[in-house]
Design an enzyme around this catalytic site. Structure first.
Site, short mmCIF file in Angstrom:
data_model
loop_
_atom_site.label_atom_id
_atom_site.label_comp_id
_atom_site.label_asym_id
_atom_site.label_seq_id
_atom_site.Cartn_x
_atom_site.Cartn_y
_atom_site.Cartn_z
N ASP A 43 25.66 -24.51 44.76
CA ASP A 43 24.84 -25.49 44.07
C ASP A 43 25.78 -26.62 43.66
OD1 ASP A 43 23.36 -27.06 42.36
OD2 ASP A 43 22.59 -25.40 41.15
N VAL A 44 25.74 -27.74 44.38
CA VAL A 44 26.72 -28.80 44.15
C VAL A 44 26.53 -29.50 42.81
CG1 VAL A 44 27.22 -29.23 46.57
CG2 VAL A 44 25.34 -30.46 45.47
N TYR A 59 13.59 -41.04 42.10
CA TYR A 59 14.32 -40.81 43.35
C TYR A 59 15.05 -42.08 43.78
CZ TYR A 59 15.16 -39.41 48.20
OH TYR A 59 15.74 -39.12 49.41
N ASN A 70 24.80 -34.39 51.82
CA ASN A 70 23.41 -34.64 52.17
C ASN A 70 22.42 -33.98 51.21
OD1 ASN A 70 21.06 -35.10 54.18
ND2 ASN A 70 21.13 -32.87 54.01
N LYS A 110 19.12 -42.61 44.34
CA LYS A 110 19.70 -42.99 45.62
C LYS A 110 20.44 -44.33 45.53
CE LYS A 110 18.78 -39.41 48.11
NZ LYS A 110 19.87 -38.59 48.67
N THR A 157 10.96 -35.36 58.74
CA THR A 157 11.12 -34.21 57.86
C THR A 157 9.90 -34.15 56.95
OG1 THR A 157 12.19 -35.36 56.01
CG2 THR A 157 13.61 -34.64 57.83
#
Length: 270
Positions: free
Chosen positions: A68-69, A175, A107, A179, A210
């Site tokens: 879990d980064v 979001y 990513n 980003k 996706t």
């Protein structure tokens, strides 16, 4: 997937976060197809194992590591795993350490949105900050600390989005903010560490094939029709097309490309 060069990353170790599906999986497959040993990372083991299976079925070498980064200790342990796990774990001969981290692709990300900002739960806001911004920071920091000790340095590509720095769609305020932060963070880090031999760039996908690009209640056919009507290219991007951009920025062909933000969106942000 076909490629014009299948040897660009032979003998190199590549780390890809968020590699259990979508763009991350396509990136991992593409690096493996070009000779890299790929360490695939994510929070859930099962999809990572599937990515490894796909790579190995095509003759490549890969290793799955759960992490879990958004946790500093996980990000640091992930980099250590990429460097220190024996080659035998990658089904190659010997048993010596891998020794270097040559490329990292950050990513991992989540999207929680679809509603106006005033209706966004605080928990959704915090989760996106934790994974999309703090997670990139922690992974980036751990990767740079390793790469700057290596004679060959390294290349890092952070996956951002057209949301934020390039477009501001309704229903994606949090979001988009995260980003935009990834893009700014990446450019500053690129300036900080290019003299250390660490080259950092960004790929910003637009609508890609996706589940994240599907609107609520929309089918893939509906999405294709929407893209034909609204995107200059007339279709969304394939995950392999985004992967190709990532591999270019990580390759020696982009050796003088530093701190760029490469948009892959079929002209959607024009």
């Amino acid at each position: 997937m076909t490629t014009t060069n299948t040897t660009r990353f032979t003998g190199r170790t590549v780390l890809v976060t968020g590699a259990g599906s979508g763009i991350g999986r396509a990136v991992a497959l593409a690096f493996a197809a070009e000779g890299a040993q790929v360490v695939v990372a994510g929070r859930r083991r099962e999809p990572l194992d599937e990515t490894v299976r796909l790579i190995e079925d095509r003759g490549g070498k890969a290793l799955a590591v759960t992490a879990d980064v958004s946790r500093a200790e996980d990000a640091e342990a992930l980099v250590r795993a990429a460097v220190d796990l024996p080659r035998s774990r990658l089904r190659s001969s010997g048993g010596t350490p891998i020794g270097s981290l040559d490329v990292a692709v950050n990513n991992a990300g989540v999207f929680r949105g679809g509603q106006p900002l005033a209706d966004l739960p605080e928990a959704d806001w915090r989760e996106q900050l934790d994974v999309n911004v703090t997670g990139v920071f922690l992974a980036l920091r751990a990767e740079i600390r390793r790469m700057r000790t290596q004679p060959s340095g390294g290349a890092i590509v952070n996956v951002s989005s057209t949301f934020g720095a390039h477009t501001s769609p309704a229903g994606a305020a949090a979001y988009s903010a995260t980003k935009a932060a990834v893009t700014a963070l990446s450019r500053s880090a690129a300036a900080d560490h290019i003299r250390d031999g660490v080259r950092i760039n960004v790929v910003s996908p637009g609508a890609t094939a996706t589940p994240m690009s599907l609107r609520r209640g929309e089918t893939e056919a509906d999405r294709a029709e929407r893209a034909r009507a609204t995107l200059p290219l007339g279709r969304i991007s394939a995950t392999e097309e985004v992967a190709a951009a990532v591999l270019h920025l990580a390759s020696d062909a982009a050796a003088s490309t530093v701190g760029t933000d490469l948009v892959v969106d079929g002209g959607g942000s024009l």
